[in-house]
Scaffold this motif. Structure first.
Motif, PDB file in Angstrom:
ATOM      1  N   GLY A  74       8.497  -9.820  -2.276  1.00  0.00           N
ATOM      2  CA  GLY A  74       7.050  -9.820  -2.438  1.00  0.00           C
ATOM      3  C   GLY A  74       6.341  -9.911  -1.097  1.00  0.00           C
ATOM      4  O   GLY A  74       5.320  -9.240  -0.869  1.00  0.00           O
ATOM      5  N   THR A  75       6.908 -10.732  -0.198  1.00  0.00           N
ATOM      6  CA  THR A  75       6.317 -10.845   1.135  1.00  0.00           C
ATOM      7  C   THR A  75       6.408  -9.528   1.886  1.00  0.00           C
ATOM      8  O   THR A  75       5.433  -9.062   2.498  1.00  0.00           O
ATOM      9  N   ALA A  76       7.605  -8.915   1.839  1.00  0.00           N
ATOM     10  CA  ALA A  76       7.778  -7.633   2.523  1.00  0.00           C
ATOM     11  C   ALA A  76       6.910  -6.545   1.898  1.00  0.00           C
ATOM     12  O   ALA A  76       6.333  -5.712   2.611  1.00  0.00           O
ATOM     13  N   LEU A  77       6.794  -6.578   0.566  1.00  0.00           N
ATOM     14  CA  LEU A  77       5.979  -5.562  -0.098  1.00  0.00           C
ATOM     15  C   LEU A  77       4.504  -5.741   0.230  1.00  0.00           C
ATOM     16  O   LEU A  77       3.774  -4.764   0.423  1.00  0.00           O
ATOM     17  N   ALA A  78       4.075  -7.015   0.302  1.00  0.00           N
ATOM     18  CA  ALA A  78       2.684  -7.262   0.686  1.00  0.00           C
ATOM     19  C   ALA A  78       2.409  -6.779   2.105  1.00  0.00           C
ATOM     20  O   ALA A  78       1.356  -6.198   2.392  1.00  0.00           O
ATOM     21  N   LEU A  79       3.390  -7.024   2.985  1.00  0.00           N
ATOM     22  CA  LEU A  79       3.234  -6.534   4.358  1.00  0.00           C
ATOM     23  C   LEU A  79       3.147  -5.017   4.374  1.00  0.00           C
ATOM     24  O   LEU A  79       2.280  -4.429   5.033  1.00  0.00           O
ATOM     25  N   GLN A  80       4.063  -4.393   3.618  1.00  0.00           N
ATOM     26  CA  GLN A  80       4.077  -2.932   3.633  1.00  0.00           C
ATOM     27  C   GLN A  80       2.811  -2.348   3.026  1.00  0.00           C
ATOM     28  O   GLN A  80       2.251  -1.371   3.542  1.00  0.00           O
ATOM     29  N   ARG A  81       2.344  -2.932   1.931  1.00  0.00           N
ATOM     30  CA  ARG A  81       1.124  -2.420   1.319  1.00  0.00           C
ATOM     31  C   ARG A  81      -0.083  -2.601   2.229  1.00  0.00           C
ATOM     32  O   ARG A  81      -1.014  -1.789   2.209  1.00  0.00           O
ATOM     33  N   SER A  82      -0.060  -3.693   3.005  1.00  0.00           N
ATOM     34  CA  SER A  82      -1.167  -3.881   3.940  1.00  0.00           C
ATOM     35  C   SER A  82      -1.135  -2.854   5.064  1.00  0.00           C
ATOM     36  O   SER A  82      -2.156  -2.567   5.683  1.00  0.00           O
ATOM     37  N   LEU A  83       0.059  -2.309   5.337  1.00  0.00           N
ATOM     38  CA  LEU A  83       0.176  -1.312   6.390  1.00  0.00           C
ATOM     39  C   LEU A  83      -0.052   0.102   5.883  1.00  0.00           C
ATOM     40  O   LEU A  83      -0.262   1.020   6.674  1.00  0.00           O
ATOM     41  N   LEU A  84       0.014   0.288   4.561  1.00  0.00           N
ATOM     42  CA  LEU A  84      -0.246   1.602   3.966  1.00  0.00           C
ATOM     43  C   LEU A  84      -1.710   1.701   3.548  1.00  0.00           C
ATOM     44  O   LEU A  84      -2.349   0.671   3.293  1.00  0.00           O
ATOM     45  N   PRO A  85      -2.240   2.909   3.436  1.00  0.00           N
ATOM     46  CA  PRO A  85      -3.642   3.029   2.993  1.00  0.00           C
ATOM     47  C   PRO A  85      -3.783   2.624   1.532  1.00  0.00           C
ATOM     48  O   PRO A  85      -3.020   3.069   0.673  1.00  0.00           O
ATOM     49  N   SER A  86      -4.738   1.747   1.261  1.00  0.00           N
ATOM     50  CA  SER A  86      -4.972   1.340  -0.118  1.00  0.00           C
ATOM     51  C   SER A  86      -5.541   2.479  -0.936  1.00  0.00           C
ATOM     52  O   SER A  86      -5.222   2.647  -2.122  1.00  0.00           O
ATOM     53  N   ARG A  87      -6.388   3.292  -0.321  1.00  0.00           N
ATOM     54  CA  ARG A  87      -6.891   4.525  -0.935  1.00  0.00           C
ATOM     55  C   ARG A  87      -7.164   5.531   0.186  1.00  0.00           C
ATOM     56  O   ARG A  87      -7.550   5.145   1.295  1.00  0.00           O
ATOM     57  N   PRO A  88      -6.909   6.806  -0.081  1.00  0.00           N
ATOM     58  CA  PRO A  88      -7.113   7.802   0.982  1.00  0.00           C
ATOM     59  C   PRO A  88      -8.562   7.820   1.457  1.00  0.00           C
ATOM     60  O   PRO A  88      -9.501   7.564   0.682  1.00  0.00           O
ATOM     61  N   ALA A  89      -8.720   8.102   2.730  1.00  0.00           N
ATOM     62  CA  ALA A  89     -10.072   8.168   3.297  1.00  0.00           C
ATOM     63  C   ALA A  89     -10.845   9.326   2.682  1.00  0.00           C
ATOM     64  O   ALA A  89     -10.286  10.358   2.300  1.00  0.00           O
ATOM     65  N   ALA A  90     -12.150   9.128   2.571  1.00  0.00           N
ATOM     66  CA  ALA A  90     -13.007  10.165   1.989  1.00  0.00           C
ATOM     67  C   ALA A  90     -13.063  11.371   2.916  1.00  0.00           C
ATOM     68  O   ALA A  90     -13.253  11.248   4.135  1.00  0.00           O
ATOM     69  N   GLN A  91     -12.893  12.542   2.379  1.00  0.00           N
ATOM     70  CA  GLN A  91     -12.983  13.800   3.113  1.00  0.00           C
ATOM     71  C   GLN A  91     -13.200  14.916   2.089  1.00  0.00           C
ATOM     72  O   GLN A  91     -13.099  14.704   0.887  1.00  0.00           O
TER      73      GLN A  91
END
Length: 807
Positions: free
Chosen positions: A430-447
């Motif tokens: 869970g700790t590693a997944l939280a770290l990884q999710r924080s490093l990945l985009p939560s939602r793609p940037a608007a374009q």
């Protein structure tokens, strides 16, 4: 000893046993012969005995030398004197004989007195008194004899059993197997041995018997009867059964690092072999991987992690796995959690009755199913009570014993270790997944260039999370960069490296580097990071963790105005493309070396895409797994994409994950789908401008006219100032050709391109400076601005914010 021939006897044949003591006495009563047996019996050596009067060998009071005359061939009991003085009672036989000269003499044969023979025990008496259950049956399978052991175990006299079949003597669950065994033995003549379990009579406890059925044959070899013997092997059988159960617990419990699954495995293995119904309740915090803490109140909320019953549907259960149950303070499970000690109860124990009074629902279950024996056992690991297991019996009549409680404690201890390992893994993951999710985009940037959908699936292995990532980066000119990468390895190191690389890619993309140059800079960064890790390593490397820092990356840029894609790859699988009216195919992007290898340059590939084309970027975990190799995985990917059509991208993502991924993927998976859009010609305006400062006003007029046509009156003031400054700088400091372009999207983009590679720099003008304020003004008025270089020079761009109504 001299030769002697008994009168009337055969020469050389001794009349008594050869180990008897013998002596020869002449007519004067003097000893003339002395055997080794006589020396052994009386202790006189040969040289002392020869020549001495025989009367000296007779104990006092038993006669003298004249008493030798009373000896006869029939034997006389006498008491002789041993050399050490003690009397020796013997039986003496005297045989008349002559020596070699014909003189008369007597041969004395001395033996111990005969002992009375004990009375022989008859076979009938031995059989009748045999303590082992033993019975004899005739060919009609009727009892003929029964031992004392059979009478004791079956509770019937022998007279009542004789003439009756096994089915009339044994309970139904035992008799058929025994009778079938006798029938086979009477036919084959081969003995059989098997185990039966049950009670020999209704009031006896359940036992395990080792039954042997053997034929009784006549001297002629004819099978006449069948012998049935039974040996109580309950303790040995139960001991082996307990060892087998513990072995299965060790082998089957803890097969996964999942708390729920581990608890359910204990219930599955234990039911039927030890209990009729088992529940495992764990502290609710364990499911989140949190260290358990004692409750501050009397009520203990426990979450049902596993349960199993011998009855279909588990009617004993009041809740289902995953539900939370609140035990009353008086319940044995609460005391078990508080003390960490197990307990054994009968249904009538005061503690169980208090529990039933406080919990009427459970009282009804106990009464309805006839639960009569209960064990409550804690699950403890590292000195911490993680939960409690409750084992009950209602179908098996025998109650739990102290040995059963010890067995249940051992099972619970082994299960608790597996549960704690799963909890700790859950926390770490869970700790590693939280770290990884924080490093990945939560939602793609608007374009506005593409419609995107994405999926990320972490690996379900003990190796931990990997370093897969994806990103959607808006670029100038309404373009967009699509990125997918993969750091080799698993664990926090891979996740942390992934975050650093993703940040580096966004930084390099922000300075508008071409795809091949961006990967070159990223390769240099990976090499630098690897060198830093080697220089700071202060521990032995793990042989299962890659020591080198290697990563792959695919960088794709799409321009919705020109509808062209540019891509470069660093050892990454190629992107897949599905055109609106065509089949899915892979784009031939030159495969450069993975990041961190170095030595070779990266190359780019360009192609044009019509609107509504589908781009698929992915990591190798999607197409390569234990279920299929890389080649078949790529083929399946194309087949799934070929049916995508105009379906929503979220649906296509779900179908790809469902089709290509196993239930427990061995590697992380990142998937990014993008459906291309095109900016219509009426949303883009382009003007080629001569290098003449006098025409700046004309450029402003054209821009204002186009904004008027687009209905963007509110943005006209800022756009006029930005265009005026950018065109003026291009004419003054740049080189022809000069081009002005407006793009209407979610923002208004103003671009001015020229043939010079010199980029402007923002600076703060001093009080009396006549210039240097243009870019500062643009930075204040525009949403953002920047410079990008290309083969023909550079482009300076600025984005102007639009109102919600104008977008």
């Amino acid at each position: 000893m001299r030769d002697a021939t008994p009168i009337g006897g055969a020469p050389g044949v001794p009349p008594d046993p050869p180990d008897s003591a013998t002596a020869v006495v002449d007519a004067r009563g003097v000893v003339t012969g002395w055997s080794v047996g006589a020396e052994r019996l009386l202790g006189y050596p040969r040289h002392e005995a020869l020549g001495s009067p025989a009367g000296h060998l007779i104990a006092s009071g038993e006669g003298s030398g004249d008493g030798l005359a009373a000896l006869s061939e029939s034997g006389t009991t006498a008491v002789l004197r041993h050399r050490d003085g003690r009397p020796v009672e013997v039986r003496v036989r005297a045989y008349p004989s002559v020596d070699h000269e014909g003189r008369a003499q007597r041969l004395l044969v001395v033996t111990p007195p005969e002992q009375p023979s004990p009375a022989l025990v008859t076979a009938d008496e031995a059989f009748a008194q045999c303590r082992l259950p033993l019975m004899v049956y005739d060919p009609a399978l009727r009892a003929v004899r029964a031992s004392a052991g059979a009478v004791r175990e079956l509770g019937l006299r022998e007279e009542r059993m004789c003439g009756r079949r096994v089915t009339d003597i044994l309970p139904a669950h035992l008799c058929h197997r025994v009778e079938d065994g006798m029938a086979r033995v009477l036919v084959t003549g081969e003995p059989e041995q098997f185990h039966v379990r049950g009670s020999a009579r209704p009031d006896a406890p359940e036992r395990v018997w080792s039954v042997t059925v053997a034929p009784i044959v006549t001297p002629a070899g004819q099978i006449r009867h069948a012998e049935v013997s039974a040996l109580d092997v309950t303790e040995q059988y139960l001991a082996r059964e307990r060892l087998a159960l513990l072995n299965d617990i060790s082998a089957r419990v803890g097969s996964t690092l999942d708390v729920m699954r581990t608890a359910q495995e204990m219930a599955d293995v234990t039911v039927e072999r030890l209990a009729d119904f088992v529940t495992i309740d764990l502290l609710d915090s364990l499911f989140r991987g949190v260290e358990p803490k004692p409750s501050a109140t009397g009520m203990v909320p426990l979450r049902r992690a596993g349960q199993r019953s011998v009855l279909p549907g588990a009617p004993e259960a009041l809740i289902q796995p995953g539900d939370v149950d609140d035990y009353p303070e008086s319940a044995p499970p609460v005391r078990c959690m508080a003390t960490g000690r197990s307990s054994l109860h009968g249904a009538q124990d005061e503690s169980i009755r208090d529990w039933q009074r406080a919990d009427p629902d459970r009282a009804g279950v106990v009464s309805r199913l006839g639960i009569h024996s209960i064990m409550v056992v804690p699950l403890r690991a590292r000195g911490i009570t993680l939960g409690v297991a409750v084992l009950v019996r209602h179908r098996r009549e025998d109650p739990f014993t102290h040995d059963d409680l010890l067995l249940a404690e051992e099972i619970a201890a082994r299960t608790a270790v597996a549960v704690d390992n799963a909890r700790r893994y859950t926390l770490e993951r869970g700790t590693a997944l939280a770290l990884q999710r924080s490093l990945l985009p939560s939602r793609p940037a608007a374009q506005q260039a593409v419609e995107v959908a994405h999926r990320y699936r972490p690996a379900r292995t003990r190796a931990g999370l990997g370093g897969d990532w994806f990103d959607v980066i808006p670029l100038s000119g309404a373009r967009v960069a699509l990125v997918v990468g993969d750091v080799v390895g698993h664990g926090l190191r891979a996740s942390a490296t992934m975050g650093r690389l993703r940040t580096a890619v966004r930084t390099l993309a922000d300075v508008e580097l071409p795809a091949d140059e961006l990967l070159t800079h990223l390769d240099d960064l990976v090499t630098l990071l690897a060198a830093e890790e080697d220089g700071t390593a202060d521990h032995e490397p793990d042989p299962e963790v890659p020591t080198s820092l290697i990563a792959t990356c695919l960088y794709v840029v799409y321009d919705p105005v020109s509808r062209r894609c540019t891509a470069a790859s660093a050892g990454h699988p190629p992107p897949a493309v599905v055109r609106p009216e065509g089949a899915a195919e892979f784009v031939d992007v030159p495969p450069g070396p993975p990041l961190g290898v170095g030595g070779l340059p990266f190359e780019t590939a360009e192609w044009e895409l019509p609107p509504d084309s589908l781009l698929a970027l992915y990591t190798d975990g999607l197409v390569q797994d234990t279920a299929h190799d890389l080649g078949s995985g790529l083929e399946q990917l194309l087949q799934c994409l070929g049916h995508a059509g105009s379906r929503p991208l979220e649906t296509v993502c779900d179908e790809l994950i469902r089709t290509l991924l196993p239930a427990s993927p061995q590697d992380d998976v990142a998937l990014l789908l993008a459906r291309t859009r095109m900016l219509d010609a009426d949303r883009v305006a382009t003007w080629d401008l001569p290098s003449d400062p006098a025409l700046v006003a004309d450029a402003r007029a054209r821009v204002l006219a186009r904004l008027e046509a687009w209905g963007l009156r509110e943005a006209a003031f800022v756009a006029e100032l930005v265009v005026s400054e950018l065109v003026t700088n291009a004419i003054r400091y740049g080189q022809p050709p000069i081009r002005l372009r407006l793009i209407r999207g979610t923002t208004l983009i103003c671009e001015v391109s020229d043939g010079s590679g010199t980029a402007p720099h923002l600076r703060r003008a001093r009080t009396y400076d006549e210039g240097g304020r243009g870019l500062l003004l643009i930075a204040q008025l525009a949403r953002r601005w920047g410079t990008r270089h290309h083969a023909g020079g550079k482009t300076i761009w600025a984005e102007i914010e639009l109102t919600e109504r104008d977008r």
